[in-house]
Structure formats: structure tokens, C-alpha cells
Design a protein around this motif. Structure first.
Motif, PDB file in Angstrom:
ATOM      1  N   GLY A   4       0.790  -1.224   0.000  1.00 23.17           N
ATOM      2  CA  GLY A   4       0.000   0.000   0.000  1.00 23.17           C
ATOM      3  C   GLY A   4       0.817   1.266   0.000  1.00 23.17           C
ATOM      4  O   GLY A   4       1.795   1.384  -0.707  1.00 23.17           O
ATOM      5  N   GLY A   5       0.368   2.182   0.787  1.00 23.93           N
ATOM      6  CA  GLY A   5       1.005   3.487   0.821  1.00 23.93           C
ATOM      7  C   GLY A   5       0.044   4.524   0.294  1.00 23.93           C
ATOM      8  O   GLY A   5      -0.987   4.218  -0.296  1.00 23.93           O
ATOM      9  N   ASP A   6       0.396   5.748   0.511  1.00 23.10           N
ATOM     10  CA  ASP A   6      -0.459   6.859   0.117  1.00 23.10           C
ATOM     11  C   ASP A   6      -0.123   7.276  -1.311  1.00 23.10           C
ATOM     12  O   ASP A   6       0.846   7.975  -1.553  1.00 23.10           O
ATOM     13  N   MET A   7      -0.930   6.819  -2.274  1.00 19.93           N
ATOM     14  CA  MET A   7      -0.690   7.165  -3.670  1.00 19.93           C
ATOM     15  C   MET A   7      -0.995   8.625  -3.951  1.00 19.93           C
ATOM     16  O   MET A   7      -0.628   9.156  -4.985  1.00 19.93           O
ATOM     17  N   LYS A   8      -1.659   9.302  -3.035  1.00 20.83           N
ATOM     18  CA  LYS A   8      -1.994  10.714  -3.240  1.00 20.83           C
ATOM     19  C   LYS A   8      -0.836  11.638  -2.859  1.00 20.83           C
ATOM     20  O   LYS A   8      -0.811  12.794  -3.251  1.00 20.83           O
ATOM     21  N   ASP A   9       0.102  11.123  -2.071  1.00 20.09           N
ATOM     22  CA  ASP A   9       1.272  11.918  -1.690  1.00 20.09           C
ATOM     23  C   ASP A   9       2.309  11.762  -2.808  1.00 20.09           C
ATOM     24  O   ASP A   9       3.147  10.864  -2.788  1.00 20.09           O
ATOM     25  N   PHE A  10       2.230  12.655  -3.796  1.00 15.44           N
ATOM     26  CA  PHE A  10       3.043  12.526  -5.004  1.00 15.44           C
ATOM     27  C   PHE A  10       4.535  12.498  -4.693  1.00 15.44           C
ATOM     28  O   PHE A  10       5.274  11.683  -5.251  1.00 15.44           O
ATOM     29  N   ASP A  11       5.004  13.379  -3.811  1.00 10.96           N
ATOM     30  CA  ASP A  11       6.440  13.443  -3.501  1.00 10.96           C
ATOM     31  C   ASP A  11       6.932  12.125  -2.914  1.00 10.96           C
ATOM     32  O   ASP A  11       7.976  11.613  -3.311  1.00 10.96           O
ATOM     33  N   LYS A  12       6.182  11.579  -1.962  1.00 15.71           N
ATOM     34  CA  LYS A  12       6.569  10.307  -1.337  1.00 15.71           C
ATOM     35  C   LYS A  12       6.527   9.180  -2.363  1.00 15.71           C
ATOM     36  O   LYS A  12       7.421   8.333  -2.409  1.00 15.71           O
ATOM     37  N   HIS A  13       5.501   9.182  -3.173  1.00 18.58           N
ATOM     38  CA  HIS A  13       5.349   8.131  -4.179  1.00 18.58           C
ATOM     39  C   HIS A  13       6.484   8.191  -5.206  1.00 18.58           C
ATOM     40  O   HIS A  13       7.055   7.162  -5.576  1.00 18.58           O
ATOM     41  N   LEU A  14       6.841   9.387  -5.649  1.00 16.33           N
ATOM     42  CA  LEU A  14       7.920   9.544  -6.612  1.00 16.33           C
ATOM     43  C   LEU A  14       9.259   9.121  -6.007  1.00 16.33           C
ATOM     44  O   LEU A  14      10.044   8.411  -6.644  1.00 16.33           O
ATOM     45  N   ALA A  15       9.515   9.520  -4.765  1.00 10.66           N
ATOM     46  CA  ALA A  15      10.777   9.176  -4.100  1.00 10.66           C
ATOM     47  C   ALA A  15      10.907   7.670  -3.904  1.00 10.66           C
ATOM     48  O   ALA A  15      11.967   7.089  -4.183  1.00 10.66           O
ATOM     49  N   SER A  16       9.845   7.022  -3.438  1.00  9.64           N
ATOM     50  CA  SER A  16       9.924   5.582  -3.204  1.00  9.64           C
ATOM     51  C   SER A  16      10.041   4.823  -4.521  1.00  9.64           C
ATOM     52  O   SER A  16      10.821   3.874  -4.629  1.00  9.64           O
ATOM     53  N   SER A  17       9.298   5.256  -5.534  1.00 11.19           N
ATOM     54  CA  SER A  17       9.383   4.593  -6.841  1.00 11.19           C
ATOM     55  C   SER A  17      10.787   4.722  -7.420  1.00 11.19           C
ATOM     56  O   SER A  17      11.327   3.756  -7.965  1.00 11.19           O
ATOM     57  N   GLY A  18      11.384   5.885  -7.297  1.00  8.64           N
ATOM     58  CA  GLY A  18      12.738   6.084  -7.802  1.00  8.64           C
ATOM     59  C   GLY A  18      13.750   5.197  -7.099  1.00  8.64           C
ATOM     60  O   GLY A  18      14.612   4.577  -7.743  1.00  8.64           O
ATOM     61  N   ALA A  19      13.652   5.105  -5.785  1.00 11.01           N
ATOM     62  CA  ALA A  19      14.584   4.260  -5.023  1.00 11.01           C
ATOM     63  C   ALA A  19      14.389   2.785  -5.373  1.00 11.01           C
ATOM     64  O   ALA A  19      15.366   2.041  -5.537  1.00 11.01           O
ATOM     65  N   LEU A  20      13.143   2.358  -5.488  1.00 10.48           N
ATOM     66  CA  LEU A  20      12.868   0.962  -5.846  1.00 10.48           C
ATOM     67  C   LEU A  20      13.340   0.654  -7.262  1.00 10.48           C
ATOM     68  O   LEU A  20      13.920  -0.417  -7.511  1.00 10.48           O
ATOM     69  N   LEU A  21      13.115   1.568  -8.178  1.00  4.26           N
ATOM     70  CA  LEU A  21      13.579   1.349  -9.551  1.00  4.26           C
ATOM     71  C   LEU A  21      15.103   1.283  -9.621  1.00  4.26           C
ATOM     72  O   LEU A  21      15.665   0.490 -10.375  1.00  4.26           O
ATOM     73  N   GLN A  22      15.765   2.109  -8.835  1.00  4.65           N
ATOM     74  CA  GLN A  22      17.227   2.065  -8.797  1.00  4.65           C
ATOM     75  C   GLN A  22      17.688   0.689  -8.333  1.00  4.65           C
ATOM     76  O   GLN A  22      18.600   0.100  -8.923  1.00  4.65           O
ATOM     77  N   PHE A  23      17.069   0.152  -7.287  1.00  6.07           N
ATOM     78  CA  PHE A  23      17.399  -1.197  -6.819  1.00  6.07           C
ATOM     79  C   PHE A  23      17.134  -2.227  -7.910  1.00  6.07           C
ATOM     80  O   PHE A  23      17.987  -3.069  -8.211  1.00  6.07           O
ATOM     81  N   LEU A  24      15.949  -2.169  -8.523  1.00  8.47           N
ATOM     82  CA  LEU A  24      15.594  -3.157  -9.547  1.00  8.47           C
ATOM     83  C   LEU A  24      16.510  -3.092 -10.757  1.00  8.47           C
ATOM     84  O   LEU A  24      16.836  -4.123 -11.352  1.00  8.47           O
ATOM     85  N   MET A  25      16.963  -1.888 -11.118  1.00  3.44           N
ATOM     86  CA  MET A  25      17.869  -1.761 -12.262  1.00  3.44           C
ATOM     87  C   MET A  25      19.188  -2.465 -12.021  1.00  3.44           C
ATOM     88  O   MET A  25      19.790  -3.003 -12.951  1.00  3.44           O
ATOM     89  N   VAL A  26      19.649  -2.501 -10.791  1.00  2.00           N
ATOM     90  CA  VAL A  26      20.905  -3.174 -10.465  1.00  2.00           C
ATOM     91  C   VAL A  26      20.662  -4.664 -10.239  1.00  2.00           C
ATOM     92  O   VAL A  26      21.501  -5.501 -10.580  1.00  2.00           O
ATOM     93  N   ALA A  27      19.493  -5.014  -9.701  1.00  2.00           N
ATOM     94  CA  ALA A  27      19.234  -6.392  -9.280  1.00  2.00           C
ATOM     95  C   ALA A  27      18.744  -7.306 -10.397  1.00  2.00           C
ATOM     96  O   ALA A  27      18.992  -8.511 -10.352  1.00  2.00           O
ATOM     97  N   LEU A  28      18.032  -6.753 -11.373  1.00  3.78           N
ATOM     98  CA  LEU A  28      17.450  -7.582 -12.417  1.00  3.78           C
ATOM     99  C   LEU A  28      18.351  -7.636 -13.649  1.00  3.78           C
ATOM    100  O   LEU A  28      19.088  -6.689 -13.927  1.00  3.78           O
ATOM    101  N   SER A  29      18.233  -8.700 -14.406  1.00  2.00           N
ATOM    102  CA  SER A  29      18.994  -8.785 -15.656  1.00  2.00           C
ATOM    103  C   SER A  29      18.375  -7.856 -16.688  1.00  2.00           C
ATOM    104  O   SER A  29      17.234  -7.408 -16.533  1.00  2.00           O
ATOM    105  N   ASP A  30      19.133  -7.567 -17.727  1.00  2.22           N
ATOM    106  CA  ASP A  30      18.618  -6.718 -18.795  1.00  2.22           C
ATOM    107  C   ASP A  30      17.367  -7.317 -19.408  1.00  2.22           C
ATOM    108  O   ASP A  30      16.472  -6.642 -19.806  1.00  2.22           O
TER     109      ASP A  30
END
Length: 169
Positions: free
Chosen positions: A143-169
Motif C-alpha cells: 500500500g502506501g499513500d498514492m496521493k502523496d506525489f512526492d513520497k510516491h515519486l521518491a519511493s518509486s525512484g529508489a525501488l527502480l534504482q534497486f531493480l535496475m541493479v538487481a534484475l537482468s537486462d
């Protein structure tokens, strides 16, 4: 941060005491390695420039290795309340695990534990995606608050950074 930019080992930096090279920063990280402080940045630096099976003795005469730093990082709980939801530690573990994979040696010991931790957190990201496919603003939690754009953008960016390093191309 310099390590993630692949700064050459012979790159020089000016200091009040005179120039130092990237290689000097690596040697300093080895000599000051300890388990009392955060190891994320030391591990990130060393696993970028040194073979993952590197061992050394620090300035206090203690035996150290990149694998020991991996074990220390594994012992830290992933803190979803941390500024990046614990992704910094996972990104560093992933960088170390990826360096190990490049050796062609089997995953065992700390390397297997790191791989299992990484895979667990990849699965958590997927399991906790929002109904619309976006990533959770609670990082590895639901879950999480999808209405809090700043929090949602920050968490998505951090998670994507992890996934970019962790997953294969």
C-alpha cells in the motif's frame, strides 16, 4: 558516489595536504574498515574496484574481506523507515553479488545469502505493487499513500534504482 561513476584509479583530487588518487581512497577504506560504522559506502567502493574475494589487514591488524563486509551488511535489517526505505543497502549488496557472479564461481556462503536477500526483495516489490501497477510508496511494504506525489515519486525512484541493479537486462 565516485565509484559508481567509474572514476579511474589514477584520477587525482586536490586536498589541502596535496593530491590524492582514487587508489588512495580505496586503500584508506581498507585500512579504516570496521564494524562500528555503516559499511554500505565502503562495500560499494571496494566491490567496484577490487575482486570480490579480496582480503586485507586493516590499520588495527584485523583481517577483513569484501565477503566480511557483505556479511555485515546482511546482518542489518532492511529499514523501510530509512530515507530510501533500505534500498541503499540492497543496491550495495546487489553490486557486490553481481561482482561475485562475474567470477563464474558458484553462489555459496555470504554470496548465496546476499542473492537470497536480493531475490526476496525483488519479490516484495512485485507483491506490493499497487492495483494500477505503480510501486508501493511504502517501499517493500504494501500500500502506501498514492496521493502523496512526492513520497510516491521518491519511493518509486529508489525501488527502480534497486531493480535496475538487481534484475537482468
Amino acid at each position: 558516489i565516485l565509484a559508481t561513476c567509474d572514476v579511474p584509479l589514477d584520477a587525482q583530487f586536490g586536498t589541502p595536504q596535496g593530491p590524492i588518487a582514487m587508489g588512495d581512497l580505496i586503500k584508506n577504506a581498507q585500512m579504516t574498515a570496521n564494524d562500528k560504522e555503516e559499511v554500505i559506502w565502503t562495500l560499494q567502493l571496494l566491490c567496484r574496484y577490487l575482486p570480490p574475494n579480496t582480503e586485507w589487514v586493516n590499520a588495527k591488524g584485523e583481517k577483513w574481506s569484501i565477503e566480511r563486509l557483505v556479511r555485515i551488511q546482511l546482518s542489518k535489517a532492511i529499514d523501510p523507515t530509512a530515507i530510501n526505505g533500505g534500498t541503499d543497502g540492497l543496491i550495495t549488496l546487489t553490486a557486490a553479488r553481481n561482482a561475485w557472479l562475474l567470477t563464474g564461481k558458484p553462489l555459496e556462503g555470504a554470496w548465496l545469502d546476499a542473492d537470497n536477500t536480493i531475490k526476496k526483495h525483488i519479490q516484495l516489490v512485485q507483491d506490493h505493487q499497487n492495483f494500477n501497477g505503480t510501486l508501493s510508496s511504502n517501499f517493500f511494504g504494501a500500500g502506501g499513500d498514492m496521493k502523496d506525489f512526492d513520497k510516491h515519486l521518491a519511493s518509486s525512484g529508489a525501488l527502480l534504482q534497486f531493480l535496475m541493479v538487481a534484475l537482468s537486462d
